[in-house]
Design a protein around this motif. Structure first.
Motif, PDB file in Angstrom:
ATOM      1  N   ILE A   9     -53.306  75.567 135.821  1.00 14.71           N
ATOM      2  CA  ILE A   9     -52.916  75.079 134.532  1.00 14.71           C
ATOM      3  C   ILE A   9     -51.605  74.575 134.256  1.00 14.71           C
ATOM      4  O   ILE A   9     -51.257  73.112 133.871  1.00 14.71           O
ATOM      5  N   ALA A  10     -50.566  75.457 134.824  1.00 11.28           N
ATOM      6  CA  ALA A  10     -49.201  74.895 134.402  1.00 11.28           C
ATOM      7  C   ALA A  10     -48.563  73.800 135.362  1.00 11.28           C
ATOM      8  O   ALA A  10     -47.993  72.673 135.142  1.00 11.28           O
ATOM      9  N   ALA A  11     -49.386  73.772 136.455  1.00 12.54           N
ATOM     10  CA  ALA A  11     -49.328  72.632 137.622  1.00 12.54           C
ATOM     11  C   ALA A  11     -49.842  71.333 136.976  1.00 12.54           C
ATOM     12  O   ALA A  11     -49.336  70.261 137.008  1.00 12.54           O
ATOM     13  N   TYR A  12     -50.931  71.463 136.318  1.00 10.57           N
ATOM     14  CA  TYR A  12     -51.747  70.596 135.683  1.00 10.57           C
ATOM     15  C   TYR A  12     -50.813  69.909 134.569  1.00 10.57           C
ATOM     16  O   TYR A  12     -50.707  68.623 134.268  1.00 10.57           O
ATOM     17  N   GLU A  13     -50.173  70.614 133.745  1.00  9.38           N
ATOM     18  CA  GLU A  13     -49.310  70.277 132.709  1.00  9.38           C
ATOM     19  C   GLU A  13     -48.101  69.799 133.145  1.00  9.38           C
ATOM     20  O   GLU A  13     -47.679  68.842 132.621  1.00  9.38           O
ATOM     21  N   GLU A  14     -47.643  69.924 134.369  1.00  6.47           N
ATOM     22  CA  GLU A  14     -46.412  69.555 134.636  1.00  6.47           C
ATOM     23  C   GLU A  14     -46.814  67.947 135.442  1.00  6.47           C
ATOM     24  O   GLU A  14     -45.828  67.157 135.128  1.00  6.47           O
ATOM     25  N   TYR A  38     -54.224  63.870 138.928  1.00  6.12           N
ATOM     26  CA  TYR A  38     -54.658  64.429 137.625  1.00  6.12           C
ATOM     27  C   TYR A  38     -55.991  64.404 137.387  1.00  6.12           C
ATOM     28  O   TYR A  38     -56.660  65.337 136.896  1.00  6.12           O
ATOM     29  N   ALA A  39     -56.713  63.186 137.819  1.00  5.17           N
ATOM     30  CA  ALA A  39     -58.023  63.052 137.389  1.00  5.17           C
ATOM     31  C   ALA A  39     -58.899  64.137 138.300  1.00  5.17           C
ATOM     32  O   ALA A  39     -59.928  64.712 137.688  1.00  5.17           O
ATOM     33  N   HIS A  40     -58.389  64.402 139.355  1.00  4.79           N
ATOM     34  CA  HIS A  40     -59.232  65.459 140.320  1.00  4.79           C
ATOM     35  C   HIS A  40     -59.213  66.743 139.783  1.00  4.79           C
ATOM     36  O   HIS A  40     -60.170  67.615 139.897  1.00  4.79           O
ATOM     37  N   GLN A  41     -58.032  67.072 138.963  1.00  6.26           N
ATOM     38  CA  GLN A  41     -57.957  68.470 138.507  1.00  6.26           C
ATOM     39  C   GLN A  41     -58.507  68.616 137.095  1.00  6.26           C
ATOM     40  O   GLN A  41     -58.586  69.618 136.628  1.00  6.26           O
ATOM     41  N   GLY A 102     -62.142  69.741 148.437  1.00  8.67           N
ATOM     42  CA  GLY A 102     -63.559  68.699 148.785  1.00  8.67           C
ATOM     43  C   GLY A 102     -63.145  67.771 149.982  1.00  8.67           C
ATOM     44  O   GLY A 102     -62.218  67.833 150.721  1.00  8.67           O
ATOM     45  N   ASP A 103     -64.135  66.917 150.206  1.00 13.22           N
ATOM     46  CA  ASP A 103     -64.186  65.967 151.280  1.00 13.22           C
ATOM     47  C   ASP A 103     -62.950  64.881 151.018  1.00 13.22           C
ATOM     48  O   ASP A 103     -63.321  64.356 149.852  1.00 13.22           O
TER      49      ASP A 103
END
Length: 355
Positions: A9-14, A38-41, A102-103
């Motif tokens: 979550i921290a990496a996503y917010e970054e 970003y969209a993948h996460q 994922g692939d």
């Protein structure tokens, strides 16, 4: 698991902060890369936040329950704990699946090739029916389709047809269609009502760009010719059709659907890159040995994957034993039920391997 999800979550917010940075937004290539990541996460982070929120709510409710004296309050807190605990198993399963790498090709557009195989004219008609089936499915998803090359059959349908599909995560859905498709029915060309078995092959290739595959111009032989129609008759007098041979692999691609030689050449290069990319993928997958052969999500074009039986109004996908109806799948709008079943089986297999 909590520690891992909190870091995620921290990496996503970054990432969110970087995407809001004007210096990043001005770099189109970097912005596109980060935006895709970003969209993948997004779904994973949403599930992670819900999972951690449920754990926090359970912990807080248990502390309050320990101190509560009122019966109604205790009942309400116990209900809150039970509801949140009931959420956890499914959330945990979803998160485990989303954490599996994922692939890398799932986001790619695809080039699909349908070829008639055993069965003569009936096989070509069947190839045409498969094309119409995919056409309906593609339209239902809001994707776009462009025919790259085709060789129509005089009896109807196609000896071969290649088309490009663009849209959201096309390959992640269409990859389940690669393989040999078999039809059992009374052909239009049959006068005595006998059932015939015919086949067509479907190859679903992730589109490759120049970064994925480097092609030396010196390795190519490029021929031009007049576009032709059914039976081979010339349909124009300009040499707009293009055939490209990749000499090191003897891979041949051709296109005559576009209006100009330049456009047909570009289409040929798209198809060539996709085929060379597929060869490279097959080489990598062969090195994985038995693990590769057990994966539902990677159909081999020589493997019989599905039978369409008209007299019994049944379609059977042999990889998972899933049955649907002939009229619903080949002639209707029920291909989605087959693909959804394959995706679910693929997901279950991956989860089992991850445990």
């Amino acid at each position: 698991m909590r520690d891992k999800l909190e870091k995620l979550i921290a990496a996503y917010e970054e990432l969110e902060k970087k995407l809001a940075d004007p210096s990043v937004a001005s770099n189109i290539k970097e912005f596109t890369r980060l935006n895709k990541e970003y969209a993948h996460q997004t779904d994973l982070v949403r599930a992670a936040r819900e999972y951690l929120g449920a754990l926090d709510d359970i912990e807080a409710a248990k502390e309050m329950l320990h101190e509560a004296t009122d019966a109604d309050e205790k009942e309400m807190l116990q209900m809150d704990i039970s509801e949140n605990e009931a959420k956890l198993p499914q959330l945990e399963e979803d998160i485990k699946f989303m954490l599996i790498p994922g692939d890398p090709n799932d986001d790619k557009d695809t080039i699909i090739e349908i070829r008639s195989a055993a069965g003569g004219d009936e096989a070509a008609i069947f190839a045409g029916d498969l094309f119409k089936m995919y056409q309906r499915f593609i339209e239902s998803r809001g994707w776009k389709m462009e025919v790259l090359d085709s060789s129509p059959s005089e009896a109807g349908g196609f000896k071969s047809i290649e088309f490009k599909v663009t849209g959201d995560r096309v390959y992640s859905v269409m990859k389940y269609e690669s393989g040999v498709h078999r039809v059992q029915r009374v052909p239009k060309t049959e006068s005595q009502g006998r059932i015939q078995t015919s086949t067509a092959t479907v190859a679903v290739l992730p589109e490759a760009d120049e970064i994925d595959i480097k092609i030396n111009q010196s390795d190519l032989r490029i021929d031009t010719y007049c576009a032709s129609g059914p039976g081979g008759q010339c349909v124009n007098t300009t040499y707009s059709a293009v055939r490209i041979t990749h000499l090191p692999t003897n891979t041949v691609v051709q296109s005559q659907e576009q209006r100009s030689q330049i456009q047909n050449r570009e289409v040929c290069m798209q198809m060539l890159r996709a085929r060379l990319y597929e060869m490279e993928l097959e080489k990598q997958q062969a090195e994985l040995g038995a693990e590769r052969s057990s994966q539902i999500g990677h159909g081999n074009r020589s493997e019989k994957i599905r039978t369409y039986n008209q007299p019994q109004d049944r379609v059977t996908d042999h990889r998972i034993g899933f049955n649907s109806t002939y009229n619903g799948v080949l002639l209707g709008d029920q291909l989605v039920t087959v693909i959804d079943a394959l995706a679910a089986a693929d997901r279950a297999e991956k989860l089992a391997q991850a445990v």
